[in-house]
Write a protein that holds these residues in place. Structure first.
Motif, PDB file in Angstrom:
ATOM      1  N   ILE A 158       3.465  29.373  -0.669  1.00  0.00           N
ATOM      2  CA  ILE A 158       3.975  28.597   0.457  1.00  0.00           C
ATOM      3  C   ILE A 158       4.970  29.467   1.219  1.00  0.00           C
ATOM      4  O   ILE A 158       5.915  29.987   0.634  1.00  0.00           O
ATOM      5  CB  ILE A 158       4.663  27.312  -0.029  1.00  0.00           C
ATOM      6  CG1 ILE A 158       3.750  26.596  -0.988  1.00  0.00           C
ATOM      7  CG2 ILE A 158       5.205  26.518   1.140  1.00  0.00           C
ATOM      8  CD1 ILE A 158       3.307  25.253  -0.690  1.00  0.00           C
ATOM      9  N   ASP A 159       4.727  29.636   2.502  1.00  0.00           N
ATOM     10  CA  ASP A 159       5.601  30.434   3.361  1.00  0.00           C
ATOM     11  C   ASP A 159       5.904  29.605   4.603  1.00  0.00           C
ATOM     12  O   ASP A 159       5.027  29.404   5.445  1.00  0.00           O
ATOM     13  CB  ASP A 159       4.915  31.748   3.729  1.00  0.00           C
ATOM     14  CG  ASP A 159       5.756  32.637   4.617  1.00  0.00           C
ATOM     15  OD1 ASP A 159       6.878  32.234   5.001  1.00  0.00           O
ATOM     16  OD2 ASP A 159       5.277  33.735   4.940  1.00  0.00           O
ATOM     17  N   GLU A 160       7.108  29.113   4.710  1.00  0.00           N
ATOM     18  CA  GLU A 160       7.484  28.257   5.833  1.00  0.00           C
ATOM     19  C   GLU A 160       7.450  28.997   7.168  1.00  0.00           C
ATOM     20  O   GLU A 160       7.395  28.380   8.224  1.00  0.00           O
ATOM     21  CB  GLU A 160       8.866  27.657   5.592  1.00  0.00           C
ATOM     22  CG  GLU A 160       8.886  26.681   4.432  1.00  0.00           C
ATOM     23  CD  GLU A 160      10.279  26.168   4.113  1.00  0.00           C
ATOM     24  OE1 GLU A 160      11.253  26.557   4.792  1.00  0.00           O
ATOM     25  OE2 GLU A 160      10.378  25.369   3.169  1.00  0.00           O
ATOM     26  N   ASN A 161       7.495  30.329   7.136  1.00  0.00           N
ATOM     27  CA  ASN A 161       7.461  31.125   8.359  1.00  0.00           C
ATOM     28  C   ASN A 161       6.035  31.483   8.787  1.00  0.00           C
ATOM     29  O   ASN A 161       5.840  32.127   9.811  1.00  0.00           O
ATOM     30  CB  ASN A 161       8.277  32.409   8.173  1.00  0.00           C
ATOM     31  CG  ASN A 161       9.734  32.099   7.914  1.00  0.00           C
ATOM     32  OD1 ASN A 161      10.308  31.200   8.515  1.00  0.00           O
ATOM     33  ND2 ASN A 161      10.332  32.837   6.988  1.00  0.00           N
TER      34      ASN A 161
END
Length: 152
Positions: free
Chosen positions: A7-10
């Motif tokens: 998971i990478d919010e960016n």
């Protein structure tokens, strides 16, 4: 087989990476399954007269060049697209295949193929009288793709 989800919010766009030691049938099936899922609801903008339509690519039988435009054929209709055939090859799912210099075919929609050794083979579709021609140079790659799909 190891499956990892990061998971990478960016992250701007979701990305699926398949890391493997070598390409094999399992990896190919996974790639096609993911492609099917992600492209299932993909719609393409098509024109008819002065109206824009957004048609699911699964509903397209084939694309073919006609004079100066590219036509998209469905079972019951004909639309025009602004894309060039080489652009369509890049954006369409794996189950679309080039069948001549002037046509791309949805292999999932094939009902019958009449093979002609000396000339074009003819592809027919269910529930429509529409046909499209496969040139000799593209016949073997098409048959390989059909066989590949059958083995999935």
């Amino acid at each position: 087989m190891k499956i990892t989800v990061e998971i990478d919010e960016n992250c701007i766009e979701d990305e699926i990476v398949i890391r493997c030691q070598k390409l094999n049938d399992t990896v190919n099936r996974i790639q096609k399954a993911v492609s099917d899922i992600t492209n299932k609801d993909t719609k393409i903008r098509l024109l008819k007269g002065n109206k824009e339509y957004y048609i699911s690519i699964d509903d397209i039988l084939f694309f073919e060049s006609d004079d100066n435009s590219i036509c998209a054929h469905t079972v019951s209709d004909l639309f025009v697209t602004k894309y060039k055939l080489y652009e369509l090859e890049q954006i369409l799912s794996w189950y679309f295949s080039r069948i001549s210099k002037s046509a791309i075919l949805n292999i999932k929609k094939i009902y019958a193929i009449t093979k002609n050794i000396t000339s074009f083979s003819i592809v027919e579709f269910k529930e429509t009288p529409k046909q499209v021609y496969v040139s000799r140079a593209y016949y073997k790659p098409l048959m390989s793709k059909i066989e590949e799909m059958r083995n999935m």
